[in-house]
Design a protein around this motif. Structure first.
Motif, short mmCIF file in Angstrom:
data_model
loop_
_atom_site.label_atom_id
_atom_site.label_comp_id
_atom_site.label_asym_id
_atom_site.label_seq_id
_atom_site.Cartn_x
_atom_site.Cartn_y
_atom_site.Cartn_z
N UNK A 40 0.84 -1.16 0.05
CA UNK A 40 0.03 0.08 -0.04
C UNK A 40 0.71 1.16 0.06
N UNK A 41 0.58 2.11 -1.03
CA UNK A 41 1.33 3.31 -1.24
C UNK A 41 1.53 4.22 0.24
N UNK A 42 0.01 4.36 0.80
CA UNK A 42 0.11 5.12 2.16
C UNK A 42 1.13 4.57 3.23
N UNK A 43 1.65 3.45 3.24
CA UNK A 43 2.23 2.57 4.28
C UNK A 43 3.68 2.97 3.94
N UNK A 44 3.90 2.86 2.60
CA UNK A 44 5.65 2.96 2.73
C UNK A 44 5.91 4.07 1.34
N UNK A 45 6.98 4.72 1.49
CA UNK A 45 7.30 5.28 0.32
C UNK A 45 8.12 4.38 -0.69
N UNK A 46 8.40 5.26 -1.74
CA UNK A 46 8.80 4.40 -2.96
C UNK A 46 10.00 3.72 -2.67
N UNK A 47 10.94 4.54 -1.85
CA UNK A 47 12.30 3.98 -1.65
C UNK A 47 12.16 2.76 -0.67
N UNK A 48 11.23 2.80 0.38
CA UNK A 48 11.03 1.64 1.49
C UNK A 48 10.48 0.56 0.65
N UNK A 49 9.57 0.78 -0.32
CA UNK A 49 9.03 -0.08 -1.16
C UNK A 49 9.97 -0.99 -1.94
N UNK A 50 10.76 -0.16 -2.64
CA UNK A 50 11.89 -0.76 -3.20
C UNK A 50 12.92 -1.77 -2.41
N UNK A 51 13.44 -1.07 -1.33
CA UNK A 51 14.04 -1.94 -0.29
C UNK A 51 13.31 -3.20 0.19
N UNK A 52 12.07 -3.18 0.41
CA UNK A 52 11.24 -4.29 0.88
C UNK A 52 11.33 -5.50 -0.30
N UNK A 53 11.05 -4.79 -1.44
CA UNK A 53 11.02 -5.69 -2.65
C UNK A 53 12.42 -6.57 -2.71
N UNK A 54 13.44 -5.65 -2.76
CA UNK A 54 14.76 -6.47 -2.57
C UNK A 54 14.84 -7.43 -1.61
N UNK A 55 14.53 -6.99 -0.45
CA UNK A 55 14.97 -7.77 0.63
C UNK A 55 13.95 -9.01 0.43
N UNK A 56 12.64 -9.15 -0.01
CA UNK A 56 12.00 -10.41 -0.32
C UNK A 56 12.58 -11.16 -1.43
N UNK A 57 12.97 -10.46 -2.51
CA UNK A 57 13.68 -11.23 -3.45
C UNK A 57 15.03 -12.13 -2.79
N UNK A 58 15.80 -11.19 -2.09
CA UNK A 58 16.74 -11.98 -1.47
C UNK A 58 16.49 -13.25 -0.62
N UNK A 59 15.57 -13.09 0.25
CA UNK A 59 15.19 -14.01 1.06
C UNK A 59 14.61 -15.26 0.31
N UNK A 60 13.97 -14.92 -0.82
CA UNK A 60 13.49 -16.21 -1.49
C UNK A 60 14.64 -16.89 -2.13
N UNK A 61 16.01 -16.71 -2.06
CA UNK A 61 16.84 -17.52 -2.56
C UNK A 61 17.51 -18.14 -1.46
N UNK A 62 17.12 -17.78 -0.23
CA UNK A 62 17.63 -18.86 0.91
C UNK A 62 16.82 -19.91 1.00
N UNK A 63 17.35 -21.14 1.74
CA UNK A 63 16.90 -22.45 2.07
C UNK A 63 15.62 -22.20 2.97
N UNK A 64 14.63 -23.25 3.16
CA UNK A 64 13.71 -23.11 3.90
C UNK A 64 14.05 -22.67 5.55
N UNK A 65 14.95 -23.28 6.11
CA UNK A 65 15.11 -22.76 7.65
C UNK A 65 15.49 -21.58 7.71
N UNK A 66 16.44 -20.89 6.73
CA UNK A 66 16.98 -19.63 6.74
C UNK A 66 15.62 -18.76 6.61
#
Length: 164
Positions: free
Chosen positions: A94-120
């Motif tokens: 939701x745009x009102x919860x995050x600014x563009x930079x925070x959204x970009x960082x969160x997207x990058x974090x989720x992309x990175x987390x998806x590369x980890x194994x299940x337990x990680x």
């Protein structure tokens, strides 16, 4: 289940449903898969609820059941043929919860987390939920020392993924 137990379960699930949604977000790539996993976790929680003794907080017990369900389904899915184009996955916030930079960082974090194994993935999720190492160790069924060591290793992995 009797009506009182059913009412307690529904109340607890409603109060803590964000836990399940966050786990679904980590282990799925689209809304349909998210909804399916949410439903499966809810069913597993419902089946297991009569055995909930209250030794731990409901939320801790819920984390454990939800993560185990997500990991089990994720592993079954990995055995099949992968048909998801990861480049087409977008996280909507939701745009009102995050600014563009925070959204970009969160997207990058989720992309990175998806590369980890299940337990990680589970470890990062609990860490981001501000769980202490004692709670993390109880939820994942590992020692507190092991949780700390694993988290330090995961942080190093994430840094390498985010800053190649």
């Amino acid at each position: 289940m009797d009506k009182e137990l059913e009412h307690q379960f529904v109340t607890n699930l409603e109060q803590n449903q964000n836990i399940v949604h966050k786990i679904c977000r980590i282990y799925t790539n689209d809304q349909a898969a998210h909804n399916d996993l949410f439903q499966e976790i809810s069913i597993q929680l419902w089946k297991a609820y009569p055995k909930f003794r209250g030794d731990a907080k409901f939320s801790t017990w819920m984390y454990r059941v939800a993560l185990n369900t997500a990991i089990t389904l994720y592993r079954k899915k990995k055995r099949g043929i992968q048909t998801i184009d990861y480049d087409s996955v977008h996280f909507r916030i939701k745009a009102e919860e995050y600014d563009g930079e925070a959204e970009k960082q969160l997207t990058l974090l989720y992309s990175a987390v998806k590369e980890l194994n299940d337990i990680d993935k589970a470890l990062v999720f609990l860490y981001l939920e501000d769980k202490n190492y004692k709670e993390i160790s109880e939820t994942l069924g590992i020692s507190e020392v092991n949780a700390r060591v694993k988290m330090n290793r995961v942080k190093t992995k994430l840094k390498k993924i985010l800053n190649p």
